[in-house]
Design a protein around this motif. Sequence first.
Motif, PDB file in Angstrom:
ATOM      1  N   ASP A  36      51.619  24.806  60.644  1.00 52.04           N
ATOM      2  CA  ASP A  36      50.475  25.714  60.666  1.00 52.04           C
ATOM      3  C   ASP A  36      50.003  26.039  59.252  1.00 52.04           C
ATOM      4  O   ASP A  36      48.800  26.032  58.968  1.00 52.04           O
ATOM      5  CB  ASP A  36      50.852  26.997  61.411  1.00 52.04           C
ATOM      6  CG  ASP A  36      49.685  27.924  61.601  1.00 52.04           C
ATOM      7  OD1 ASP A  36      48.587  27.441  61.951  1.00 52.04           O
ATOM      8  OD2 ASP A  36      49.869  29.149  61.393  1.00 52.04           O
ATOM      9  N   PHE A  37      50.939  26.309  58.352  1.00 50.70           N
ATOM     10  CA  PHE A  37      50.596  26.618  56.961  1.00 50.70           C
ATOM     11  C   PHE A  37      49.908  25.415  56.309  1.00 50.70           C
ATOM     12  O   PHE A  37      48.897  25.568  55.622  1.00 50.70           O
ATOM     13  CB  PHE A  37      51.878  26.992  56.190  1.00 50.70           C
ATOM     14  CG  PHE A  37      51.652  27.277  54.741  1.00 50.70           C
ATOM     15  CD1 PHE A  37      51.091  28.476  54.337  1.00 50.70           C
ATOM     16  CD2 PHE A  37      52.002  26.337  53.778  1.00 50.70           C
ATOM     17  CE1 PHE A  37      50.882  28.738  52.997  1.00 50.70           C
ATOM     18  CE2 PHE A  37      51.797  26.584  52.435  1.00 50.70           C
ATOM     19  CZ  PHE A  37      51.231  27.797  52.042  1.00 50.70           C
ATOM     20  N   THR A  38      50.445  24.226  56.546  1.00 53.94           N
ATOM     21  CA  THR A  38      49.875  23.009  55.957  1.00 53.94           C
ATOM     22  C   THR A  38      48.466  22.759  56.471  1.00 53.94           C
ATOM     23  O   THR A  38      47.557  22.459  55.691  1.00 53.94           O
ATOM     24  CB  THR A  38      50.770  21.799  56.278  1.00 53.94           C
ATOM     25  OG1 THR A  38      52.104  22.081  55.844  1.00 53.94           O
ATOM     26  CG2 THR A  38      50.265  20.545  55.599  1.00 53.94           C
ATOM     27  N   THR A  39      48.264  22.893  57.758  1.00 57.92           N
ATOM     28  CA  THR A  39      46.921  22.668  58.303  1.00 57.92           C
ATOM     29  C   THR A  39      45.941  23.714  57.806  1.00 57.92           C
ATOM     30  O   THR A  39      44.772  23.396  57.562  1.00 57.92           O
ATOM     31  CB  THR A  39      46.938  22.660  59.841  1.00 57.92           C
ATOM     32  OG1 THR A  39      47.513  23.887  60.315  1.00 57.92           O
ATOM     33  CG2 THR A  39      47.687  21.468  60.373  1.00 57.92           C
ATOM     34  N   ASP A  40      46.398  24.952  57.645  1.00 55.96           N
ATOM     35  CA  ASP A  40      45.515  25.982  57.089  1.00 55.96           C
ATOM     36  C   ASP A  40      45.075  25.621  55.672  1.00 55.96           C
ATOM     37  O   ASP A  40      43.898  25.780  55.315  1.00 55.96           O
ATOM     38  CB  ASP A  40      46.206  27.349  57.095  1.00 55.96           C
ATOM     39  CG  ASP A  40      46.324  27.950  58.488  1.00 55.96           C
ATOM     40  OD1 ASP A  40      45.616  27.462  59.398  1.00 55.96           O
ATOM     41  OD2 ASP A  40      47.119  28.898  58.656  1.00 55.96           O
ATOM     42  N   LYS A  41      46.008  25.147  54.859  1.00 59.12           N
ATOM     43  CA  LYS A  41      45.664  24.762  53.489  1.00 59.12           C
ATOM     44  C   LYS A  41      44.722  23.562  53.475  1.00 59.12           C
ATOM     45  O   LYS A  41      43.780  23.518  52.678  1.00 59.12           O
ATOM     46  CB  LYS A  41      46.927  24.450  52.674  1.00 59.12           C
ATOM     47  CG  LYS A  41      47.777  25.668  52.395  1.00 59.12           C
ATOM     48  CD  LYS A  41      46.997  26.704  51.606  1.00 59.12           C
ATOM     49  CE  LYS A  41      47.832  27.926  51.371  1.00 59.12           C
ATOM     50  NZ  LYS A  41      47.112  28.979  50.680  1.00 59.12           N
ATOM     51  N   LEU A  42      44.988  22.584  54.341  1.00 56.70           N
ATOM     52  CA  LEU A  42      44.102  21.412  54.407  1.00 56.70           C
ATOM     53  C   LEU A  42      42.698  21.805  54.846  1.00 56.70           C
ATOM     54  O   LEU A  42      41.703  21.291  54.309  1.00 56.70           O
ATOM     55  CB  LEU A  42      44.675  20.366  55.363  1.00 56.70           C
ATOM     56  CG  LEU A  42      45.877  19.576  54.849  1.00 56.70           C
ATOM     57  CD1 LEU A  42      46.434  18.682  55.937  1.00 56.70           C
ATOM     58  CD2 LEU A  42      45.487  18.749  53.648  1.00 56.70           C
ATOM     59  N   VAL A  43      42.602  22.712  55.785  1.00 57.73           N
ATOM     60  CA  VAL A  43      41.285  23.179  56.238  1.00 57.73           C
ATOM     61  C   VAL A  43      40.569  23.903  55.111  1.00 57.73           C
ATOM     62  O   VAL A  43      39.360  23.718  54.903  1.00 57.73           O
ATOM     63  CB  VAL A  43      41.437  24.087  57.482  1.00 57.73           C
ATOM     64  CG1 VAL A  43      40.161  24.855  57.761  1.00 57.73           C
ATOM     65  CG2 VAL A  43      41.834  23.269  58.690  1.00 57.73           C
ATOM     66  N   THR A  44      41.291  24.703  54.359  1.00 61.47           N
ATOM     67  CA  THR A  44      40.686  25.409  53.227  1.00 61.47           C
ATOM     68  C   THR A  44      40.161  24.413  52.194  1.00 61.47           C
ATOM     69  O   THR A  44      39.035  24.561  51.692  1.00 61.47           O
ATOM     70  CB  THR A  44      41.723  26.342  52.569  1.00 61.47           C
ATOM     71  OG1 THR A  44      42.240  27.240  53.556  1.00 61.47           O
ATOM     72  CG2 THR A  44      41.115  27.131  51.439  1.00 61.47           C
ATOM     73  N   ILE A  45      40.959  23.413  51.878  1.00 58.87           N
ATOM     74  CA  ILE A  45      40.543  22.410  50.890  1.00 58.87           C
ATOM     75  C   ILE A  45      39.329  21.627  51.383  1.00 58.87           C
ATOM     76  O   ILE A  45      38.360  21.446  50.652  1.00 58.87           O
ATOM     77  CB  ILE A  45      41.723  21.461  50.568  1.00 58.87           C
ATOM     78  CG1 ILE A  45      42.810  22.220  49.803  1.00 58.87           C
ATOM     79  CG2 ILE A  45      41.257  20.255  49.762  1.00 58.87           C
ATOM     80  CD1 ILE A  45      44.109  21.469  49.656  1.00 58.87           C
ATOM     81  N   GLY A  63      31.051  22.264  48.550  1.00 61.24           N
ATOM     82  CA  GLY A  63      30.612  21.738  47.254  1.00 61.24           C
ATOM     83  C   GLY A  63      29.636  20.588  47.415  1.00 61.24           C
ATOM     84  O   GLY A  63      28.606  20.535  46.733  1.00 61.24           O
ATOM     85  N   LEU A  64      29.939  19.670  48.325  1.00 59.54           N
ATOM     86  CA  LEU A  64      29.038  18.536  48.547  1.00 59.54           C
ATOM     87  C   LEU A  64      27.701  18.988  49.127  1.00 59.54           C
ATOM     88  O   LEU A  64      26.644  18.478  48.732  1.00 59.54           O
ATOM     89  CB  LEU A  64      29.700  17.516  49.487  1.00 59.54           C
ATOM     90  CG  LEU A  64      30.883  16.745  48.908  1.00 59.54           C
ATOM     91  CD1 LEU A  64      31.505  15.851  49.973  1.00 59.54           C
ATOM     92  CD2 LEU A  64      30.446  15.919  47.709  1.00 59.54           C
TER      93      LEU A  64
END
Length: 100
Positions: free
Chosen positions: A59-68, A75-76
């Motif tokens: 869950d933590f990893t997916t949250d960080k990936l979603v944020t990135i 930005g794009l």
Amino acid sequence: MDFWLSFFPIIIYILLIIILIIGIILGIKSIITINKVEKVVDDVNEKVESLNGVFQIIDFTTDKLVTITDRVVDGLSTLASKVFFKKKVKKIKREENEDE
């Protein structure tokens, strides 16, 4: 007739006793089965709780990936909007200069 009046109550009492015994046996077997099911459910619950740490990491990893990915997409889209809006602003300025 007297025979039937004394015979039927005896048959009915015997059948009621048999039904009562069968009910008691089924009740005891159902209690034993429920206890076994409860043990299985407790075991499964313990195993699921042992995996909670793994699920929290995922869950933590997916949250960080979603944020990135949200930041990259923002930005794009900002870059694309600046490129396209600059062209529109230049067109509007040209039209204003031509009108004057």
